[in-house]
Design a protein around this motif. Structure first.
Motif, PDB file in Angstrom:
ATOM      1  N   GLY A 115     -21.690  69.936  83.457  1.00  0.00           N
ATOM      2  CA  GLY A 115     -21.958  69.694  84.871  1.00  0.00           C
ATOM      3  C   GLY A 115     -20.863  68.851  85.506  1.00  0.00           C
ATOM      4  O   GLY A 115     -20.370  69.146  86.577  1.00  0.00           O
ATOM      5  N   SER A 116     -20.461  67.802  84.816  1.00  0.00           N
ATOM      6  CA  SER A 116     -19.390  66.945  85.296  1.00  0.00           C
ATOM      7  C   SER A 116     -18.827  66.193  84.110  1.00  0.00           C
ATOM      8  O   SER A 116     -19.393  66.232  83.018  1.00  0.00           O
ATOM      9  N   VAL A 117     -17.711  65.497  84.320  1.00  0.00           N
ATOM     10  CA  VAL A 117     -17.143  64.722  83.207  1.00  0.00           C
ATOM     11  C   VAL A 117     -18.031  63.536  82.865  1.00  0.00           C
ATOM     12  O   VAL A 117     -17.847  62.908  81.842  1.00  0.00           O
ATOM     13  N   ASP A 119     -24.467  64.337  74.361  1.00  0.00           N
ATOM     14  CA  ASP A 119     -25.581  65.003  73.671  1.00  0.00           C
ATOM     15  C   ASP A 119     -26.259  66.062  74.537  1.00  0.00           C
ATOM     16  O   ASP A 119     -27.140  66.761  74.063  1.00  0.00           O
ATOM     17  N   PHE A 142     -15.686  59.562  78.448  1.00  0.00           N
ATOM     18  CA  PHE A 142     -15.498  58.402  77.571  1.00  0.00           C
ATOM     19  C   PHE A 142     -15.096  58.866  76.173  1.00  0.00           C
ATOM     20  O   PHE A 142     -14.239  58.290  75.524  1.00  0.00           O
ATOM     21  N   ASN A 143     -15.757  59.928  75.710  1.00  0.00           N
ATOM     22  CA  ASN A 143     -15.457  60.461  74.393  1.00  0.00           C
ATOM     23  C   ASN A 143     -14.052  61.026  74.326  1.00  0.00           C
ATOM     24  O   ASN A 143     -13.381  60.925  73.307  1.00  0.00           O
ATOM     25  N   GLU A 173      -8.420  58.447  84.555  1.00  0.00           N
ATOM     26  CA  GLU A 173      -9.159  58.943  83.396  1.00  0.00           C
ATOM     27  C   GLU A 173     -10.023  60.145  83.774  1.00  0.00           C
ATOM     28  O   GLU A 173     -10.045  61.157  83.085  1.00  0.00           O
ATOM     29  N   ARG A 174     -10.700  60.014  84.919  1.00  0.00           N
ATOM     30  CA  ARG A 174     -11.578  61.103  85.362  1.00  0.00           C
ATOM     31  C   ARG A 174     -10.800  62.360  85.712  1.00  0.00           C
ATOM     32  O   ARG A 174     -11.203  63.468  85.376  1.00  0.00           O
ATOM     33  N   LEU A 212     -22.729  58.501  75.136  1.00  0.00           N
ATOM     34  CA  LEU A 212     -21.721  58.185  76.152  1.00  0.00           C
ATOM     35  C   LEU A 212     -21.270  59.476  76.833  1.00  0.00           C
ATOM     36  O   LEU A 212     -21.516  60.575  76.359  1.00  0.00           O
ATOM     37  N   ALA A 242     -11.218  65.901  83.789  1.00  0.00           N
ATOM     38  CA  ALA A 242     -11.574  67.137  84.475  1.00  0.00           C
ATOM     39  C   ALA A 242     -10.560  68.239  84.152  1.00  0.00           C
ATOM     40  O   ALA A 242     -10.919  69.403  84.001  1.00  0.00           O
ATOM     41  N   ARG A 283     -23.479  63.292  79.659  1.00  0.00           N
ATOM     42  CA  ARG A 283     -23.546  62.717  78.313  1.00  0.00           C
ATOM     43  C   ARG A 283     -23.246  63.776  77.267  1.00  0.00           C
ATOM     44  O   ARG A 283     -23.631  64.937  77.395  1.00  0.00           O
TER      45      ARG A 283
END
Lengths: 328, 500
Positions: free
Chosen positions: B390-392, B397, B353-354, B374-375, B349, B379, B395
């Motif tokens: 790279g961005s929120v 992993d 989300f995490n 949330e975003r 995810l 950030a 993923r």
């Protein structure tokens, strides 16, 4: 913060859609007039309704790293329950009784789903085994209620749901198609924009993380399987509408087509991935293939080989994408 | 040393930039039990993996019974007479004792197995285990008996050197005695046993000689009898605290968390009590398996408790047995998991989300998520903790270990609870990220939060914490201010449960 557009991620979302456009274009080129006729498009859409609606529910279950093998049996159970309620003494085919029959069918499946979820979480048995068992149990109950034969029913408005040509022709598509579309919007929103959907992803991606973050995992799973059952129940009502009788032996093995639709649409059996829109696209790809192959006069076995290859191919492509991403 | 049956000289092994072994010598004689001791990460496991043929050394020489010994793989090692008994048992639980002992060496004629019951019985008898029936199913035996079955297997394969890695860490007391008896009999038969253990009292009981490893080097070797335990501990620890820890005062305030009589379902933790004050950083030291993680996980409702109570901000006590992670979060507790990849993060995810998973109530209205909010908050945390992503939407992993750990920490920060359990917060991350995490922990304490920090790296605990407790086999020592502890005293409690 500047947001760089992630083209690879975008591609993975619309991948199944590109696949659908491709197979549609392919058959359109091979059988120009008949395949693309409006009537045939309506037929394909109507043929996708049952698998599609059930696939919405199965999407939730698969995203949560579960599986439900009892879906086909649940659909059969719904057709029998709907027929049984319609045949109750004092019942009449007006507005009310069919509505009651619909509610009873949907409720029964919701119960079966929630029961599956309960057994899975309470006794810590893997979903595959639990639903393999309930597949048999529910099929047996359907046959018991239907006394091992098809149950004829009086004419009623439920049987109009799956008509290809709607009665007021300005509707364009049958009520079943519109209902599927509405459920598509609702389920997609539920999975993507609600806490329920987010928890579904979290449980499927890593159950331990979900537990650590205070998600009531057991309760959520029962809700997820119950929701799956609810949508399966609606699909079952559609199946009844299509058959116009209750049939305890219908939809044997249909759960596998439904799971295939979810997987072709990007759902991962190891959880945390999948989308409702992808699943309906998966269902449409299969419907288009079947319909187009029939138009071309291809024998049944060719369709089966092609669909099988597509299931494996879709997963293969998906894995390649992941490998690219983790490498890059 | 002429009487050595096994000699390792100048063994070196590097994994990339990490020098795991830097010229280690080890001499083992026939008919002796040789203890190999050292702190976590001293290089014991690497050395034993080289001995058994899992790894090949970069440099150095091994001799077995006077002949050069260079196993290409573990099978090679076993054929030469070197057998490993690992911490995790490798038996087939559905097969019988005899089937397990002879597995891989069945005597057969035309594919039909001929029983070797007599032989198996003899070996078990030699180990003092007449009571174990060869036709018993292995899954029906206790862990201790299973371990003896594994030793029997090693003996059937004519092992001459038997390596045991922490053999008693999961054994009950009487199983431990049976094991010691078996080891004694092996010694009488002239076998050499290499015994790896954290528990120095056991080393004193069963071992003849010892070798201490520290930071990939051999520090000392000698006879166990006549060597004081304190000397061995000194050799194990022997390093100074370096200066990457923040200094800065934070006052300790009122009690925030009071834990009493905490008892785990499987006996660990055992009757743990402590009080945590506002602004306090309390460290828990101890060896792997001492029950440090279990203590905080039980308090957080992740592991089940048999009994115990906790009281927060002096309010009435709650029963730990009823605790769930949701309730713990709502009561102001939070936990950073030691297993970032298995538990801490939902790896497929996105980062955001995490980050918000434990606190979706803040980011939803009537069950609908507020994705924009949330975003934006996500950030903000990415910037605040300098998470390189790279961005929120990226993923989890796809992030590096240090950045993943920062995401886990960011989840705690945005949850903003007052009582934080940090389980191995700096495990497996680079030194720069470690320093940032130390600073962050200090800043949280200054804000009046109370922190429990678990670590296997002592200098870190001594450098960061205000107070410290040590765990040994489920029990927690008295919690004292850090200046009252020395590394020596900590190791003593950790290895023996004895507090001077």
């Amino acid at each position: 913060m500047k947001k760089p557009r992630n083209y690879k991620a975008m591609l993975s979302e619309i991948g199944p859609l590109l696949g659908l456009i491709f197979v549609f274009a392919l058959f359109a080129a091979l059988t120009p007039s008949a395949f693309t006729s409006f009537y045939n498009v309506k037929t394909i859409l109507t043929q996708s309704v049952i698998i599609g609606i059930a696939a919405f529910g199965t999407t939730f279950i698969i995203v949560s790293e579960g599986i439900d093998l009892s879906v086909g049996s649940q659909i059969a159970l719904t057709t029998v329950i709907v027929a049984a309620v319609l045949n109750l003494p004092g019942g009449d085919p007006g507005i009310f009784w069919p509505l009651l029959a619909l509610a009873a069918g949907v409720l029964a499946c919701t119960g079966v789903g929630a029961f599956n979820g309960f057994v899975i979480t309470k006794f810590r048995i893997v979903p595959f085994i639990v639903t393999l068992g309930s597949m048999q149990i529910v099929r047996g109950i359907a046959k018991w209620i239907g006394k091992e034969q098809t149950v004829p029913t009086p004419d009623n408005w439920l049987t109009n749901l799956m008509l290809i040509d709607p009665s007021p022709s300005w509707l364009l598509f049958g009520p079943g198609v519109w209902l599927a579309l509405a459920l598509l919007v609702v389920s997609a929103a539920l999975l993507k924009y609600t806490v329920l959907g987010r928890y579904t992803f979290a449980i499927g991606s890593n159950e331990q993380t979900a537990r650590l973050c205070g998600v009531k995992v057991d309760r959520m799973k029962i809700v997820i399987y119950g929701l799956g059952g609810l949508l399966t129940g609606v699909a079952g009502v559609m199946q009844y509408s299509y058959l116009t009788v209750g049939d305890p032996t219908t939809a044997v093995g249909l759960e596998l087509d439904i799971i295939a639709a979810v997987v072709i649409g990007g759902g991962s059996l190891s959880g945390g991935e999948g989308s409702v829109v992808g699943s309906i696209v998966g269902a449409l790809i299969m419907a288009v293939l079947r319909n187009g192959s029939n138009m071309l006069g291809l024998p049944n076995y060719v369709q089966e080989i092609i669909i099988g290859a597509i299931i494996v191919g879709a997963v293969l492509i998906d894995q390649q994408k992941h490998r690219l991403r983790t490498a890059g | 040393m002429s009487s050595s049956v096994l000699s390792l000289e100048g063994i070196r092994k590097s994994f990339g930039p990490v020098h795991a072994l830097q010229g280690v010598d080890l001499h083992v004689r026939a008919g002796e039990v040789h203890a190999l001791v050292g702190e976590n990460g001293a290089g014991k496991s690497t050395l034993m993996k080289i001995l058994s043929g899992v790894y090949r050394p970069d440099a150095g020489k091994m001799t077995l019974y006077g002949a050069p010994y260079a196993p290409a793989n573990p099978l090679d090692g076993r054929a030469a007479g070197v057998s490993m008994i690992y911490q995790e048992l490798v038996l087939a639980p559905h097969l019988t004792v005899e089937e397990n002992v002879t597995l891989g060496d069945e005597h057969a004629r035309y594919g039909w197995i001929r029983p070797r019951t007599r032989e198996v019985e003899r070996i078990l008898g030699d180990l003092g285990q007449q009571g174990v029936a060869p036709d018993a199913r292995v899954s029906d035996l206790s862990i201790g008996k299973q371990q003896l079955v594994e030793i029997a297997r090693a003996l059937l394969f004519d092992a001459r050197i038997v390596v045991m890695d922490e053999p008693t860490s999961s054994l009950a007391a009487d199983d431990t005695q049976a094991l010691f008896e078996a080891i004694g009999r092996m010694r009488e038969q002239g076998l050499a046993v290499i015994y790896i253990s954290h528990f120095l009292e056991e080393v004193q009981e069963v071992c003849d000689r010892y070798t201490v490893l520290r930071d990939g080097k051999m520090i000392s070797t000698g006879r166990v009898m006549g060597t004081p335990v304190s000397r061995i501990i000194e050799d194990m620890v022997g390093r100074s605290v370096d200066e990457l820890f923040p200094s800065g005062d934070h006052a300790l305030g009122d009690p925030l968390l009071d834990v009493s009589g905490l008892q785990g379902r499987r006996g660990v933790p055992a009757n743990v009590c402590f009080t945590l004050r506002r602004g306090e950083i309390m460290g828990i030291a101890g060896l792997v398996g001492a029950g440090r993680s279990e203590t905080v996980r039980t308090l957080f409702g992740l592991d089940s408790a048999r009994s115990g109570a906790l009281s927060i901000r002096g309010r009435e006590a709650l029963r730990v047995a009823w605790m769930t992670p949701r309730a713990a979060l709502d009561h102001g507790l939070d936990l950073l998991s030691e297993n970032r990849k298995e538990e801490g993060l939902a790896l497929n995810l996105s980062l955001v989300f995490n980050l918000t998973l434990s606190d979706l109530r803040r980011y939803s209205r009537a069950g609908f998520l507020q994705l924009g909010k949330e975003r934006r908050d996500g950030a903000r945390w990415v910037d605040a903790l300098r998470i390189r992503a790279g961005s929120v939407e990226q993923r989890a992993d796809e992030l590096s270990g240090g950045n993943q750990q920062k995401v886990c920490l960011a989840r705690l920060l945005q949850q903003d609870n007052d009582i934080l359990f940090l389980d191995e917060p700096t495990r497996g991350i680079d030194i720069g990220s470690k320093a940032e995490i130390y600073k962050l922990v200090h800043r949280l304490a200054q804000q009046g939060k109370a922190i429990v920090m678990i670590s296997s790296y002592l200098p870190e605990l001594l450098g960061v914490c205000d107070t410290l407790g040590v765990m040994h086999k489920g029990r927690l020592s008295a919690v004292r201010p850090v200046p009252e502890w020395t590394e020596h005293r900590i190791m003593q409690f950790a290895t023996s449960g004895y507090d001077a």
